[in-house]
Design a protein around this motif. Structure first.
Motif, short mmCIF file in Angstrom:
data_model
loop_
_atom_site.label_atom_id
_atom_site.label_comp_id
_atom_site.label_asym_id
_atom_site.label_seq_id
_atom_site.Cartn_x
_atom_site.Cartn_y
_atom_site.Cartn_z
N PHE A 203 0.84 -1.19 0.00
CA PHE A 203 0.00 0.00 0.00
C PHE A 203 0.88 1.24 0.00
CE2 PHE A 203 -2.62 3.35 1.94
CZ PHE A 203 -3.74 3.29 1.13
N GLY A 204 1.58 1.47 1.10
CA GLY A 204 2.45 2.64 1.21
C GLY A 204 1.72 3.81 1.83
N LEU A 205 1.78 3.91 3.17
CA LEU A 205 1.06 4.99 3.86
C LEU A 205 1.66 6.38 3.67
CD1 LEU A 205 0.36 3.26 7.32
CD2 LEU A 205 -1.31 3.78 5.54
N PRO A 206 2.99 6.55 3.61
CA PRO A 206 3.55 7.89 3.65
C PRO A 206 3.06 8.87 2.58
CG PRO A 206 5.25 6.33 4.24
CD PRO A 206 4.06 5.53 3.79
N PRO A 207 2.96 8.51 1.29
CA PRO A 207 2.47 9.51 0.34
C PRO A 207 1.07 10.01 0.65
CG PRO A 207 3.58 7.73 -0.83
CD PRO A 207 3.42 7.28 0.59
N LEU A 208 0.19 9.11 1.12
CA LEU A 208 -1.16 9.51 1.47
C LEU A 208 -1.15 10.43 2.69
CD1 LEU A 208 -4.20 9.16 0.86
CD2 LEU A 208 -4.19 7.19 2.41
N GLU A 209 -0.30 10.13 3.65
CA GLU A 209 -0.19 10.99 4.84
C GLU A 209 0.36 12.37 4.47
OE1 GLU A 209 0.50 7.46 8.16
OE2 GLU A 209 2.23 8.40 7.20
#
Length: 329
Positions: free
Chosen positions: A241-247
């Motif tokens: 998924f990869g949370l950091p770009p969305l955050e």
């Protein structure tokens, strides 16, 4: 419902943060949620749920529940052998891609338990590698914490780049840190900027360009680092998924990210970010340079990303999990 999460630890990293956010969101919906973790496991992230400390994760240490949601491959066997509740495999990443015991990890998908994946790319990967279908639940962001703050550049006059550096010696060989450092080294010759680097593992780090090194042990600290920056850069080769770009989007910060798979569910090149191929230092450098020098475009992407991220809540994730678990009853 009684829902149990057996975990090895809640240390730094996206997987642990995903679990603690999801566990808290399910608790907030009124479910009886318990996290079971060995005594030696470190807890960084705060839980509103019950936390049961056990000597080690064994079938006997798993409490009875309606559903048991093991995540990392080493938590699957004790959950399955406990026979204390319906086991649903929560896959936060396909472990055979990076763990040494790849075949053992793969077998944990073949036990006959329903599987939850966390993006369409992740679902396709599991189908390709195991022949098994899974149900997608999405990651989320706490928009009450991850929100805009004043930019540091308003005081300094120099644009600020934020990057999260994961330590390759800790096993994070797919995060693209070396490519990022090469890109900013090239850019240093063209443009003046400031660099902030967060190192979750507190590893030794020598930057080829001047930078401010930070450690973020809370979501509040991490959110401020995202929000104070003008640009967040993400360079993974692959992510479930990869949370950091969305955050970062939720914090009102423009994003340059690699096309790493799982983030395709929420990134749109030219609409809420700039998307570049993994390991392509030239395109990465060009994208960073473009957004550092084109204020209107950077502000447009930051505003669009902030607006887009508002719908991606952890309550939404908990709703998806709840719906799936109820369908299994």
């Amino acid at each position: 419902m009684k829902i149990v999460f057996p975990v090895l630890s809640l240390e730094m990293g996206g997987g642990a943060r995903f679990i603690y956010h999801l566990a808290n969101a399910l608790f907030d919906k009124g479910h009886d949620v318990e996290v079971v973790m060995p005594e030696k496991g470190l807890q960084v992230w705060p839980l509103r749920t019950k936390l049961r400390r056990v000597k080690e994760l064994t079938p006997a240490s798993i409490p009875s529940a309606d559903f048991i949601l093991p995540n990392f491959y080493l938590t699957v066997k004790p959950a399955w052998e406990s026979r204390k509740g319906r086991v649903v495999r929560l896959s936060l990443g396909y472990e055979p891609l990076w763990v040494p015991e790849s075949q053992i990890a793969k077998q944990t998908y073949l036990i006959g338990a329903p599987i939850m994946s966390i993006s369409q790319w992740h679902r396709h990967l599991l189908l390709q590698e195991t022949g098994l279908q899974s149900t997608v639940i999405s990651g989320g962001v706490d928009t009450s914490t991850f929100r805009p703050y004043p930019k540091l550049s308003a005081q300094t006059g120099r644009k600020n780049i934020f990057y999260i550096m994961r330590d390759p010696t800790s096993g994070y060989t797919w995060k693209g840190g070396s490519e990022f450092l090469q890109a900013v080294t090239h850019l240093r010759e063209k443009i003046n900027f400031e660099l902030t680097v967060s190192i979750p593992e507190s590893a030794q780090f020598a930057s080829p360009v001047p930078c401010r090194i930070k450690t973020s042990t809370t979501d509040q600290e991490l959110a401020q680092l995202y929000a104070e920056a003008d640009l967040f850069v993400y360079t993974s080769y692959f992510e479930a998924f990869g949370l950091p770009p969305l955050e970062a989007m939720a914090c009102g910060t423009a994003v340059v990210t690699t096309d790493c798979g799982g983030n395709r569910d929420y990134v749109s090149n030219g609409e809420n970010c700039l998307l570049v191929p993994p390991s392509d230092i030239d395109q990465l450098s060009s994208a960073i340079y473009h957004l550092l020098t084109q204020d209107t475009e950077r502000h447009r992407l930051a505003s669009s990303g902030h607006h887009f991220a508002q719908a991606w809540t952890w309550r939404r994730t908990a709703d998806q999990v709840e719906t799936f678990l109820l369908s299994l009853k």
